[in-house]
Design an enzyme around this catalytic site. Sequence first.
Site, PDB file in Angstrom:
ATOM      1  N   LYS A 173       7.046  -1.081  -8.164  1.00 59.87           N
ATOM      2  CA  LYS A 173       5.861  -0.319  -8.522  1.00 59.87           C
ATOM      3  C   LYS A 173       5.476   0.593  -7.361  1.00 59.87           C
ATOM      4  CE  LYS A 173       1.620  -2.220  -7.874  1.00 59.87           C
ATOM      5  NZ  LYS A 173       1.167  -2.315  -6.484  1.00 59.87           N
ATOM      6  N   GLU A 241      -9.081 -10.179  -2.854  1.00 67.25           N
ATOM      7  CA  GLU A 241      -8.300 -10.317  -1.625  1.00 67.25           C
ATOM      8  C   GLU A 241      -9.238 -10.255  -0.423  1.00 67.25           C
ATOM      9  OE1 GLU A 241      -4.196  -8.357  -1.927  1.00 67.25           O
ATOM     10  OE2 GLU A 241      -5.545  -6.886  -2.786  1.00 67.25           O
ATOM     11  N   ASP A 260      -3.375   0.678  -7.904  1.00 68.48           N
ATOM     12  CA  ASP A 260      -2.590  -0.309  -7.162  1.00 68.48           C
ATOM     13  C   ASP A 260      -2.491  -1.635  -7.916  1.00 68.48           C
ATOM     14  OD1 ASP A 260      -1.190  -1.319  -4.955  1.00 68.48           O
ATOM     15  OD2 ASP A 260      -3.012  -2.098  -4.016  1.00 68.48           O
ATOM     16  N   HIS A 265      -0.549  -5.491 -12.299  1.00 76.95           N
ATOM     17  CA  HIS A 265      -0.786  -6.927 -12.119  1.00 76.95           C
ATOM     18  C   HIS A 265      -1.896  -7.480 -13.031  1.00 76.95           C
ATOM     19  CE1 HIS A 265       1.713  -6.178  -8.775  1.00 76.95           C
ATOM     20  NE2 HIS A 265       0.795  -5.906  -7.875  1.00 76.95           N
TER      21      HIS A 265
HETATM   22  C1  BG6 Z   1       0.600  -5.300  -4.287  1.00 75.44           C
HETATM   23  C2  BG6 Z   1      -0.468  -4.322  -3.906  1.00 75.44           C
HETATM   24  O1  BG6 Z   1       1.293  -4.852  -5.428  1.00 75.44           O
HETATM   25  O2  BG6 Z   1       0.004  -6.566  -4.550  1.00 75.44           O
HETATM   26  C3  BG6 Z   1      -1.253  -4.819  -2.703  1.00 75.44           C
HETATM   27  O3  BG6 Z   1       0.132  -3.064  -3.596  1.00 75.44           O
HETATM   28  C4  BG6 Z   1      -1.791  -6.213  -2.966  1.00 75.44           C
HETATM   29  O4  BG6 Z   1      -2.318  -3.931  -2.379  1.00 75.44           O
HETATM   30  C5  BG6 Z   1      -0.676  -7.129  -3.443  1.00 75.44           C
HETATM   31  O5  BG6 Z   1      -2.356  -6.705  -1.765  1.00 75.44           O
HETATM   32  C6  BG6 Z   1      -1.215  -8.467  -3.877  1.00 75.44           C
HETATM   33  O6  BG6 Z   1      -0.138  -9.322  -4.118  1.00 75.44           O
HETATM   34  P1  BG6 Z   1      -0.185 -10.848  -3.682  1.00 75.44           P
HETATM   35  O7  BG6 Z   1       1.101 -11.404  -4.139  1.00 75.44           O
HETATM   36  O8  BG6 Z   1      -0.381 -10.854  -2.192  1.00 75.44           O
HETATM   37  O9  BG6 Z   1      -1.372 -11.412  -4.388  1.00 75.44           O
END
Ligand code: BG6
Length: 513
Positions: A173, A241, A260, A265
């Site tokens: 992505k 996050e 993003d 997601h």
């Molecule tokens: C990524 C985003 O796809 O996913 C990031 O670009 C984000 O900004 C991340 O922090 C989160 O993924 P995970 O697996 O750390 O929850």
Amino acid sequence: MSTPLTNTAKRLVHGDKAPPCNLVIMGAGGDLTRRLLMPALYNLVRTGLLPDQFSLIGVDRQDLTDEGFRDRLDQAVRSFASEKSYSAEFDETHWKHLLAQVSYVRGDFNDPELYRTLKQRLDGENRDHATSENAIFYLAVASRFFGLVVNHLGQSGLVEEGPERYRRVIIEKPFGNDYESARALNQQILRTLHEDQIYRMDHFLGKETVQNIMVKRFANGIFEPLWNRNHIDHVQITVAETVGVESRAGFYETTGAMRDMVPNHVFQLLALICMEPPNSFCADAIRTEKTKALDAVHVINPQTDIVRGQYRAGSRDGKALKGYREEDGIQPESLTETYVAMKLGVDSWRWSGVPFYLRTGKRMAQRSTEISIEFKRPPFSLFRDTQTEELEPNTLILKLQPDEGASLAFGAKIPGPAIQLGQVHMDFHYKDYFQNAPSTGYETLIYDCMIGDATLFQRADSVEAGWRIVQPYLDLCKEQPDALLEFYPAGGQGPTKADALLETSGRKWRKLS
Ligand code: BG6
């Protein structure tokens, strides 16, 4: 269009060693290869899933020798292993075996010569190490190169399949940056590749807890009868996050929280919650149901359904945190959002009238990815003379990370002579039942691509459905970049307007604490 697949008849069973293959990582000098792909390959070789006849060819513009590239990977994987605290058991034998299968090709993605060199290298690997003619091209490059690299792969014959060989392309992505660009990219790559050859990556689908959503729903009898508008009051999906923009200012400034995280997601989580049971566990049956679920989601009305925020300076646990505009590489007057919350409806028989509240943000009070399903209250309040009113409704919380598990909240009698009710939780933690193997989340996805299982990858229609929902919001932000933007303190709960999305109907977000 390449030769239609004829080799899918050899599809393997999960858990078998993958068949011999070559993995070509385009953009192998970047962070992704060091931090995630290589540790994932290391975990795959340790668990016996990587083929013995295997080669990894890293491609990038940097001037590196095979040796120099291997050294970088060596350092990265050792530090990953020690972070994950299994350095004591670092598996030298398997790691050295894997590292010996790694080589490097320097080249420019727009130079046809690079693709001729790759062809020779693949032939050489097969001739000298019997790695077969199978190849996966992993596009770990900036998104503007996706179409270009696929064109070159096509023109050089590298993605031609045959009865004895597969040729697959994994695309990271972001897949497009709005509806039109995603559609255009799909059309472009589908001129070269068959849909079955394309593995659009969403690493959330590699997480065990995300895959478990389907198991929870469809392998158990007790949830599905309740999984509809008759019993569910509303659903909240949170991807919070604690990290800020980190070292990704260039990428994040033009991307923002919506692009993003949401069409990919967050909507994948939404689709897993909303989808109808598929007819089978086949990739296409599952992906068709997920796309149907997204097709039923209302297109966002930016005036009423959405809140966007940007973190300003704040603190967490007594530690001062910078504001987004003070971060390295960020414009001091940036209008990029680091948080979005939205209310969505789903036009389907099952979900009509049930609001879905989604939020994702950086620099929040707590790291938490969870889905909370709040059930309706009982129809008649038998315990009305007690403290029933204070009871929270029954809630099923699917905890995806970092605390992996599930929790069901319900009312219980507080022991004593009077009838008094309190809320209790039935908790399940993965770690109590299953050994937690260190994983980056990429293991399953790389392995699935090697065995030809596309279930956990996004199909073209699903990617486009995600962008379609958010397009009016993207249009508004393009016309009016400061639209709807509220500043929230770093380390907090997010913008206050996000509360109003729920409060107007008497609901509230689960607190991040
Ligand atoms: C990524 C985003 O796809 O996913 C990031 O670009 C984000 O900004 C991340 O922090 C989160 O993924 P995970 O697996 O750390 O929850």
